[in-house]
Write a protein that holds these residues in place. Sequence first.
Motif, PDB file in Angstrom:
ATOM      1  N   THR A 219       0.834  -1.205   0.000  1.00  0.00           N
ATOM      2  CA  THR A 219       0.000   0.000   0.000  1.00  0.00           C
ATOM      3  C   THR A 219       0.870   1.257   0.000  1.00  0.00           C
ATOM      4  O   THR A 219       0.592   2.214  -0.728  1.00  0.00           O
ATOM      5  N   PHE A 220       1.925   1.238   0.826  1.00  0.00           N
ATOM      6  CA  PHE A 220       2.826   2.386   0.897  1.00  0.00           C
ATOM      7  C   PHE A 220       3.473   2.662  -0.457  1.00  0.00           C
ATOM      8  O   PHE A 220       3.507   3.804  -0.930  1.00  0.00           O
ATOM      9  N   MET A 221       3.991   1.633  -1.097  1.00  0.00           N
ATOM     10  CA  MET A 221       4.676   1.797  -2.377  1.00  0.00           C
ATOM     11  C   MET A 221       3.694   2.173  -3.485  1.00  0.00           C
ATOM     12  O   MET A 221       4.026   2.940  -4.403  1.00  0.00           O
ATOM     13  N   ARG A 222       2.464   1.641  -3.417  1.00  0.00           N
ATOM     14  CA  ARG A 222       1.451   1.997  -4.411  1.00  0.00           C
ATOM     15  C   ARG A 222       1.071   3.464  -4.287  1.00  0.00           C
ATOM     16  O   ARG A 222       0.983   4.186  -5.295  1.00  0.00           O
ATOM     17  N   ASN A 223       0.842   3.929  -3.068  1.00  0.00           N
ATOM     18  CA  ASN A 223       0.502   5.340  -2.862  1.00  0.00           C
ATOM     19  C   ASN A 223       1.653   6.261  -3.279  1.00  0.00           C
ATOM     20  O   ASN A 223       1.423   7.334  -3.839  1.00  0.00           O
ATOM     21  N   LYS A 224       2.876   5.806  -3.009  1.00  0.00           N
ATOM     22  CA  LYS A 224       4.053   6.571  -3.395  1.00  0.00           C
ATOM     23  C   LYS A 224       4.129   6.682  -4.922  1.00  0.00           C
ATOM     24  O   LYS A 224       4.416   7.756  -5.466  1.00  0.00           O
ATOM     25  N   ALA A 225       3.865   5.580  -5.607  1.00  0.00           N
ATOM     26  CA  ALA A 225       3.904   5.581  -7.075  1.00  0.00           C
ATOM     27  C   ALA A 225       2.808   6.469  -7.658  1.00  0.00           C
ATOM     28  O   ALA A 225       3.036   7.201  -8.632  1.00  0.00           O
ATOM     29  N   LEU A 226       1.619   6.416  -7.063  1.00  0.00           N
ATOM     30  CA  LEU A 226       0.515   7.254  -7.537  1.00  0.00           C
ATOM     31  C   LEU A 226       0.834   8.729  -7.351  1.00  0.00           C
ATOM     32  O   LEU A 226       0.557   9.551  -8.234  1.00  0.00           O
ATOM     33  N   ASP A 227       1.406   9.049  -6.192  1.00  0.00           N
ATOM     34  CA  ASP A 227       1.764  10.442  -5.925  1.00  0.00           C
ATOM     35  C   ASP A 227       2.817  10.936  -6.913  1.00  0.00           C
ATOM     36  O   ASP A 227       2.710  12.051  -7.447  1.00  0.00           O
ATOM     37  N   GLU A 228       3.825  10.118  -7.164  1.00  0.00           N
ATOM     38  CA  GLU A 228       4.874  10.505  -8.107  1.00  0.00           C
ATOM     39  C   GLU A 228       4.324  10.631  -9.524  1.00  0.00           C
ATOM     40  O   GLU A 228       4.702  11.538 -10.271  1.00  0.00           O
ATOM     41  N   ALA A 229       3.426   9.703  -9.893  1.00  0.00           N
ATOM     42  CA  ALA A 229       2.847   9.748 -11.240  1.00  0.00           C
ATOM     43  C   ALA A 229       2.003  11.014 -11.419  1.00  0.00           C
ATOM     44  O   ALA A 229       2.079  11.678 -12.461  1.00  0.00           O
ATOM     45  N   ASN A 230       1.217  11.362 -10.407  1.00  0.00           N
ATOM     46  CA  ASN A 230       0.386  12.573 -10.498  1.00  0.00           C
ATOM     47  C   ASN A 230       1.247  13.825 -10.612  1.00  0.00           C
ATOM     48  O   ASN A 230       0.939  14.736 -11.394  1.00  0.00           O
ATOM     49  N   LYS A 231       2.314  13.886  -9.838  1.00  0.00           N
ATOM     50  CA  LYS A 231       3.212  15.035  -9.916  1.00  0.00           C
ATOM     51  C   LYS A 231       3.897  15.112 -11.274  1.00  0.00           C
ATOM     52  O   LYS A 231       4.043  16.205 -11.852  1.00  0.00           O
ATOM     53  N   SER A 232       4.293  13.952 -11.793  1.00  0.00           N
ATOM     54  CA  SER A 232       4.959  13.926 -13.099  1.00  0.00           C
ATOM     55  C   SER A 232       4.013  14.356 -14.208  1.00  0.00           C
ATOM     56  O   SER A 232       4.390  15.122 -15.104  1.00  0.00           O
ATOM     57  N   ILE A 233       2.783  13.865 -14.154  1.00  0.00           N
ATOM     58  CA  ILE A 233       1.803  14.220 -15.178  1.00  0.00           C
ATOM     59  C   ILE A 233       1.526  15.722 -15.152  1.00  0.00           C
ATOM     60  O   ILE A 233       1.473  16.381 -16.200  1.00  0.00           O
ATOM     61  N   LYS A 234       1.361  16.255 -13.947  1.00  0.00           N
ATOM     62  CA  LYS A 234       1.111  17.692 -13.817  1.00  0.00           C
ATOM     63  C   LYS A 234       2.266  18.504 -14.389  1.00  0.00           C
ATOM     64  O   LYS A 234       2.073  19.474 -15.143  1.00  0.00           O
ATOM     65  N   TYR A 235       3.496  18.082 -14.045  1.00  0.00           N
ATOM     66  CA  TYR A 235       4.678  18.800 -14.534  1.00  0.00           C
ATOM     67  C   TYR A 235       4.785  18.713 -16.054  1.00  0.00           C
ATOM     68  O   TYR A 235       5.036  19.718 -16.733  1.00  0.00           O
ATOM     69  N   LEU A 236       4.584  17.524 -16.593  1.00  0.00           N
ATOM     70  CA  LEU A 236       4.716  17.326 -18.043  1.00  0.00           C
ATOM     71  C   LEU A 236       3.640  18.087 -18.814  1.00  0.00           C
ATOM     72  O   LEU A 236       3.914  18.684 -19.865  1.00  0.00           O
ATOM     73  N   GLU A 237       2.427  18.071 -18.308  1.00  0.00           N
ATOM     74  CA  GLU A 237       1.342  18.775 -18.991  1.00  0.00           C
ATOM     75  C   GLU A 237       1.561  20.285 -18.969  1.00  0.00           C
ATOM     76  O   GLU A 237       1.183  20.988 -19.913  1.00  0.00           O
ATOM     77  N   GLU A 238       2.175  20.775 -17.895  1.00  0.00           N
ATOM     78  CA  GLU A 238       2.454  22.216 -17.822  1.00  0.00           C
ATOM     79  C   GLU A 238       3.578  22.610 -18.778  1.00  0.00           C
ATOM     80  O   GLU A 238       3.575  23.717 -19.334  1.00  0.00           O
ATOM     81  N   ASN A 239       4.548  21.710 -18.970  1.00  0.00           N
ATOM     82  CA  ASN A 239       5.721  22.049 -19.772  1.00  0.00           C
ATOM     83  C   ASN A 239       5.590  21.687 -21.245  1.00  0.00           C
ATOM     84  O   ASN A 239       6.352  22.202 -22.065  1.00  0.00           O
ATOM     85  N   ILE A 240       4.638  20.816 -21.591  1.00  0.00           N
ATOM     86  CA  ILE A 240       4.513  20.414 -22.995  1.00  0.00           C
ATOM     87  C   ILE A 240       4.070  21.575 -23.876  1.00  0.00           C
ATOM     88  O   ILE A 240       4.381  21.650 -25.064  1.00  0.00           O
ATOM     89  N   THR A 241       3.349  22.515 -23.251  1.00  0.00           N
ATOM     90  CA  THR A 241       2.869  23.668 -24.021  1.00  0.00           C
ATOM     91  C   THR A 241       3.918  24.776 -24.127  1.00  0.00           C
ATOM     92  O   THR A 241       3.723  25.751 -24.852  1.00  0.00           O
ATOM     93  N   GLN A 242       5.029  24.609 -23.367  1.00  0.00           N
ATOM     94  CA  GLN A 242       6.034  25.666 -23.341  1.00  0.00           C
ATOM     95  C   GLN A 242       7.220  25.409 -24.268  1.00  0.00           C
ATOM     96  O   GLN A 242       8.196  26.140 -24.252  1.00  0.00           O
ATOM     97  N   THR A 243       7.138  24.360 -25.045  1.00  0.00           N
ATOM     98  CA  THR A 243       8.216  24.077 -25.999  1.00  0.00           C
ATOM     99  C   THR A 243       7.648  23.925 -27.400  1.00  0.00           C
ATOM    100  O   THR A 243       6.548  23.394 -27.587  1.00  0.00           O
ATOM    101  N   ASN A 244       8.408  24.404 -28.374  1.00  0.00           N
ATOM    102  CA  ASN A 244       8.002  24.286 -29.771  1.00  0.00           C
ATOM    103  C   ASN A 244       8.781  23.196 -30.498  1.00  0.00           C
ATOM    104  O   ASN A 244       8.591  22.988 -31.701  1.00  0.00           O
ATOM    105  N   ILE A 245       9.687  22.523 -29.778  1.00  0.00           N
ATOM    106  CA  ILE A 245      10.490  21.467 -30.394  1.00  0.00           C
ATOM    107  C   ILE A 245       9.648  20.199 -30.475  1.00  0.00           C
ATOM    108  O   ILE A 245       9.215  19.644 -29.458  1.00  0.00           O
TER     109      ILE A 245
END
Length: 321
Positions: A219-245
């Motif tokens: 449970t601990f590792m699953r929650n940790k993975a979910l938290d990391e995945a949510n943070k990564s998705i948020k970061y990637l979605e915010e930055n995908i619009t900021q590059t033209n490459i």
Amino acid sequence: MDNEIINKVSLLSIESQQKIDSEIDLMDVFSIIWKGKLWIIGTVFVFSLASVLYALSLSDEYKATAVVKPVEGERGGALASLASQFGGLASLAGVDLGSGGTSDSIVAMEILKSWEFAENFIKKHNLEVPIFAAKGWDRSNNKLILDDELYDEASKRWVRIPPSGKTVEPTSWELYEEFKKRLSISVDKESGFIRISLTYYKPSYAKKWVDLLISDINTFMRNKALDEANKSIKYLEENITQTNIAEIRSVFSQLIQEQHKAKMLAQVSDEYVLKTISVAKIPEEKNKPKRALIVILSMFLGLMLSILFILFKSYFIKVEK
């Protein structure tokens, strides 16, 4: 030639004399030991009696063991593949894809042995009293035997005289130290399977706690993975619009897909990191103490100490003379 013969004869004479002296010394040692045989017998008897009483005073402890195997999810493999292909390109945009790193199963094992995890585990399942105050198990009544000098069962409160700098209630570190003594985690190098064992007075508790440990770490590792995945998705979605490459946008898109896949795998799997191969069973035979071994070792210790004492005593008497 005559000198060589004389030298050889001299050497043989010296060796013979040394052999005779050593035999005499050895005979002296045996003679001294024999004279002190009553003292040796008495010492061994006292050590044996003390060890028997000590061994009988120890409560039986039972060991429950579960065998699990690491669950290597698809997320790690996919991200590692992306890192090898696009790591340099993504780094231009300030994104570190990593290189796989330490496997989740190794991380999980280290967390299982950590102070923080043990502290949370003990609090979550209210194990303070069983871990710290129990001193045995009453089989006939199926009840733990608590040390009344540590905990008053009637009033449900701690009554121990705490060590200097400690509180009446056992501290987090004291609880962790007691818990750590009972937990054992080992890895089979050939199969990679992991054995999680716990030793305790009450067999059913040993089995129950092993099951809870596996469930909680998953449970601990699953929650940790979910938290990391949510943070990564948020970061990637915010930055995908900021590059033209185009290439970087493609990498970001693939990463977002992989993070969503990782979330899905975490949400649908109860055994996220460690999959049970052999469940823990309620042990029927004690694991320790090894009473016969305790007695044998104590007898041997008594024998050695008594012989050394007699030899030293004889030596000092000779010196004084």
